[in-house]
Design an enzyme around this catalytic site. Structure first.
Site, PDB file in Angstrom:
ATOM      1  N   ASP A 127       2.409  -1.606   2.433  1.00  0.00           N
ATOM      2  CA  ASP A 127       3.873  -1.336   2.861  1.00  0.00           C
ATOM      3  C   ASP A 127       4.005  -3.326   3.304  1.00  0.00           C
ATOM      4  OD1 ASP A 127       6.608  -0.539   2.881  1.00  0.00           O
ATOM      5  OD2 ASP A 127       6.405  -1.402   4.865  1.00  0.00           O
ATOM      6  N   LYS A 151       6.467  -6.742   1.627  1.00  0.00           N
ATOM      7  CA  LYS A 151       7.199  -7.772   2.652  1.00  0.00           C
ATOM      8  C   LYS A 151       6.648  -9.399   2.574  1.00  0.00           C
ATOM      9  CE  LYS A 151       9.284  -3.592   5.511  1.00  0.00           C
ATOM     10  NZ  LYS A 151       8.302  -2.888   6.714  1.00  0.00           N
TER      11      LYS A 151
END
Ligand code: ADP
Ligand code: ASP
Ligand code: MG
Length: 933
Positions: free
Chosen positions: A789, A793
């Site tokens: 995750d 980003k």
């Protein structure tokens, strides 16, 4: 003889701009136009002259023009209405008040009674009241004629309906002699009509005068009834059959021109035989000079009132209808339309010409001749002051030169078709336009607007849809040789169009007005097919696809009137759905707060944004609605099988809302794959879903390129740091010329929490267990600990900074011990995790010994075109070391912020703050779409 001149550049034919280049200096334009168009031009010029030079004292039927030096000289023969009226003994002047009551005001006996009250309450010395037929009656009468001439026997029963309607209304309103007299007249008229309709039935055809005779009866009956009602209240009142007074000449294009001189003579005669303080006159009907009954054509009662007002020099003409006045747009199409307190004659004229049926287009000319104001008022709302139409609209005097004061209102003409005649053989060939329009004239079509490309390669004009076939056939036959020889490439017909006109003082000559208009249309993804601008400087006219007309109207209206920016919203993803439905959908709620924000009315009240949630889709079910604006309503809607195609058609396919946004709250790659298609269709996309921007690079680049070259927006602030302004800060830096060197941050709320609490004697697994229990982790904490995750980003920020990296280019330090990556379940993983505490404890102790802490960070090294995700050590004095809770922190090191990085810190995960990010994107979208910001 009076003569006037107006500059050529201002010449218009019914809203069309004559191409300036062609006309100047010695124009082939006007001179080469066929007689009928010259006639129209003259007619228009005549109107134009009257509109602009109110000092013109004479007005007559003989009219001539010539063209020189860029000017059209229009001269009128010396038959002066004013002079002529002065010579006779017609009581005229300020003592007269003229009213007109439309069919809407005369719909029922109760309404007719209210009209009588309004008339009797007017304390003017003399009153002339023009009335329309009762509502729908004129349609019924036209229908009788249609039925009879198509030999449909039901015309008889249709006539009975007409009789019954008036008989019942009269019985409600009248009694005694008045009733007997009216019913006997009605009976007599119906017998005549029966005979006439029978004749039409046998002939299978109705001449125009037969038809006009029949359809005018509605006015005859309504005037008599109203007059009797007023008389019944003891007032001095009589009715006037305007066929005895109003004399008009047919012009051949479904229009008539009043003969003022003859009408005034007949009015004089009428007054010799009748006298009363209140006169109820029939609207709509008139006679030819040969005393043959005729009409002023559909909706002509407004025109009747204006002519009567002019003949009597009334102090004002009040047109009573069913709306509070003239709105800035048709209130049936734009619910946010506002009432205009006043309009200039020119503005009102343009409005009515371009389709605002609140006023008949020819109403203005007679009254402005004498500077008589027209007031439009609502018979159902006497408290409303109405709209005053006069020489100078109030805001004409206003000091403000903002765009709104230049654009007053919008109107549309529907059901038009564009004809485009194109070919290289047209350039510089005098007479082409003339030949085109003479062919159009031969089929009797009405040219609504004309626009010619300055290259002279094409002439494009709009005609009513139902006339376009005949026009195209006529042109193809007229130009068959030119088409065969290739001098003309095509006669193209574009059906199903609408004309949108923006009307206002001097708008066409004011910089910025058309830019704003076209910008609003572009932002609503509406394609403009043709433009006519300039005209009288009072309008800009565009032709669009018919299906876009209401969206277009609403888009431009909201831009100029700063009314609410309306956006249709489609929400995809579970988190937004309230409790009950949520269970039905079987999906998890992670952002209920967004729902709350959407419907608290905050957006509407404080930001002028009107969001209409038209659909919500989960992975299995969806709800579509036209009326969703409350959560409870949503829960009452029926869920159906999810189908994204149907969903997008429903939310985006409605005609009324100019803008659409889809909010994707899923984490789904399948949904992200639709963005390109949505953006291409003009659907804006807002999302916290990272899949599109962190997916394959080529797809991302395609998406961004599409977004850059269109007016459609794609916002994804919440993909990084939820509601924290990270993407916008980065963009702000780049757009202001800064150079990004490095972006480093703690991007995961979960890992922030874990490492902020991984201190002292506590083991890593204990902290993870605590985080899981407090709801800070995904259901399977490995989804957080794997670092994927964070890597997504990092890639989003890297690409935003201009790096062309794939997700696989980012090395990620996975905190899930290798042995546990294949554990069957989250529970098993949690049980086994303590066995692997040692390695991380060691790292922590080492760091602590050096006065440092461990932090799990993502880094974008822009200068090296690299990104990474790893566990790093930071001095205890470093801002990253001082983080608490689950906050995110992001440091931008740039040329401008080199020694001290720019730091954004705050809560970066959770439903509430994610909703905040989406909320700020919505505000940004609305401000880009034109809402005040
Ligand atoms: P009447 O029978 O009184 O003559 P009309 O139907 O001819 O009434 O005209 C009134 C209608 O015009 C209104 O009901 C309204 O729906 C419509 N209309 C269209 N455009 C406008 C506008 N810009 N302002 C006000 N009314 C408008
Ligand atoms: N009754 C006529 C019509 O409906 C005229 C009018 O009402 O203005 O066209
Ligand atoms: Mg009307």
């Amino acid at each position: 003889m009076a003569s006037l001149s107006v500059p050529f550049s201002d010449c218009v034919i019914r809203g069309s701009l004559l191409p300036r280049r062609r006309l100047s200096p010695c124009p082939a334009g006007v001179a080469s136009l066929p007689a009928f168009l010259q006639g129209r031009l003259v007619l228009f010029m005549f109107d134009y002259v009257l509109l602009h030079v109110s000092a013109l004292k004479s007005h007559g039927t003989k009219f001539s023009h010539n063209v020189s030096n860029n000017h059209i000289f229009a001269s009128v023969a010396d038959v002066s209405l004013e002079q002529s009226l002065d010579d006779v003994h017609l009581p005229k002047g300020e003592m007269w008040s003229v009213h007109k009551f439309g069919g809407t005001c005369m719909g029922t006996s109760r309404r007719i009674q209210s009209v009588a009250d309004i008339v009797t309450n007017d304390s003017s010395e003399r009153k002339l009241v023009v009335v329309s037929a009762m509502s729908k009656v004129t349609d019924m009468m036209y229908n009788l004629v249609d039925k009879a001439q198509s030999r449909d026997d039901t015309y008889m029963s249709a006539l009975d309906d007409v009789y019954e309607k008036h008989m019942l209304t009269a019985k409600d309103l009248l009694d005694g002699d008045e009733l007997v007299q009216f019913l006997s007249q009605l009976h007599h008229d119906i017998s005549n009509l029966k005979a006439m309709l029978r004749a039409i039935y046998i002939a299978g055809h109705a001449t125009e005068s037969f038809s006009d005779f029949v359809v005018g009866h509605g006015e005859l009956w309504s005037a008599q009834m109203l007059s009797s009602v007023i008389k019944k209240s003891g007032k001095d009142c009589t009715w006037m059959d305007t066929r005895d007074v109003l004399i008009v000449n047919p012009t051949g294009s479904n229009q008539v021109d009043p003969d003022y001189i003859e009408s005034e003579k007949r009015l004089e005669k009428w007054f010799e035989q009748n006298s009363a303080g209140t006169i109820i006159a029939t609207g709509f009907i008139a006679s030819t000079p040969q005393n043959i009954p005729t009409t002023l054509k559909r909706d002509g009662s407004d025109f009747s009132a204006a002519i009567m007002g002019a003949l009597l020099r009334a102090h004002q003409v009040t047109i009573w209808t069913d709306v509070d006045g003239v709105y800035s747009a048709d209130p049936r199409k734009v619910s946010e339309a506002v009432i205009l307190n006043s309009l200039s004659y020119q503005e009102a004229w343009e409005m009515s010409y371009f389709g605002a049926n609140v006023l008949h287009p020819r109403t203005i000319i007679p009254v402005m001749r004498y500077n008589i104001p027209i007031i439009i008022r609502n018979v159902f709302n006497l408290a409303a002051p109405g709209t005053m139409i006069c020489q100078r609209a109030v805001n004409d005097n206003a000091e403000g030169h903002n765009l709104e004061s230049f654009v007053r209102a919008f109107a549309t003409i529907d059901n038009v078709a564009l004809v485009n005649v194109e070919g290289t053989g047209m350039a510089g060939v005098p007479g082409t336009a003339s030949a085109i329009f003479s062919a159009v004239k031969d089929v009797g079509a009405n040219v609504i607007m004309i626009s010619q490309a300055s290259s002279e390669h094409s002439v494009c004009f709009a005609v009513p849809d139902n006339e376009v076939k005949a026009v195209a056939d006529a042109l193809k036959s007229r130009f068959s040789q030119a088409l065969a020889a290739g001098r003309l490439s095509q006669v193209e017909v574009i059906p199903n169009c609408s004309i949108l006109a923006a009307v206002g003082q001097k708008m066409a000559s004011t910089p910025g007005v058309s830019a704003t208009l076209f910008d609003a249309l572009a932002k609503a993804n509406i394609n403009v097919r043709a433009i006519a601008q300039g005209c009288t400087e009072y309008n800009i006219t565009v032709v669009l696809k018919g299906e876009d007309r209401i969206r277009a109207l609403r888009a431009v209206h909201s831009r100029f009137y700063l009314s609410k920016t309306t956006i249709a919203v489609g929400i995809i993803g579970p988190g937004l759905i309230g409790g009950t439905l949520l269970d039905n959908f079987g999906i998890r709620c992670n952002a209920r707060f967004l729902w709350f924000i959407l419907f608290t009315g905050v957006l509407k009240e404080e930001f002028n944004i009107d969001l209409r949630v038209m659909g919500i889709a989960g992975s299995r079910k969806m709800v579509l609605s036209n009326t969703l604006d409350k959560m409870e309503e949503l829960q009452n809607e029926k869920a159906e099988e999810a189908n994204l195609e149907k969903f997008s058609q429903h939310v985006h396919g409605n005609q009324f809302i100019p803008n659409t946004v889809f909010i994707d709250c899923t984490a789904d790659t399948g949904i992200a794959n639709h963005y390109y298609d949505w953006l291409r269709k003009g659907i804006h996309v807002i999302t916290p879903n990272k899949k599109a921007n962190s997916g394959p690079l080529d797809r991302y680049l395609k998406l961004r390129a599409l977004q850059r070259r269109s007016y459609t927006h794609y916002f994804y602030e919440a993909t990084v740091g939820a509601g924290l302004p990270i993407i916008s800060t980065l963009r702000g830096l780049l757009e202001t010329g800064d150079k990004i060197l490095q972006i480093e941050g703690i991007f995961s709320g979960t890992l922030s929490y874990i490492f902020n609490n991984f201190a002292g004697e506590r083991s890593f697994s204990a902290v993870v267990a605590e985080a899981k229990q407090s709801g800070f982790t995904e259901p399977d904490p490995r989804d957080d600990l794997s670092g994927t995750d964070v890597a997504r980003k990092v890639i989003i920020l890297a690409r935003e900074s201009g790096l062309k990296l794939e997700l696989s280019d980012i090395p990620v330090e996975n905190l899930v011990p290798e042995e546990l990556r294949s554990s069957a379940s989250a529970e098993e993983f949690m049980i086994q995790l303590p066995d692997f505490d040692e390695e991380l404890s060691k790292k922590r102790i080492e760091a602590e010994a050096a006065g440092e802490v461990l932090r799990y960070v993502g880094v974008v090294e822009v200068s090296n075109a690299r990104g990474r995700v790893e566990l790093r050590r930071y001095k205890k004095s470093h801002p990253f070391a001082q983080l608490s809770g689950s906050d995110n922190i992001i440091a931008f090191t740039t040329m401008r912020y080199k020694d001290q990085p720019l730091i954004v810190r705050g809560p970066g995960a959770g439903a509430q703050v994610t909703a905040g990010g989406i909320f700020s994107d919505l505000l940004r979208l609305a401000s880009y779409l034109g809402a005040p910001s």
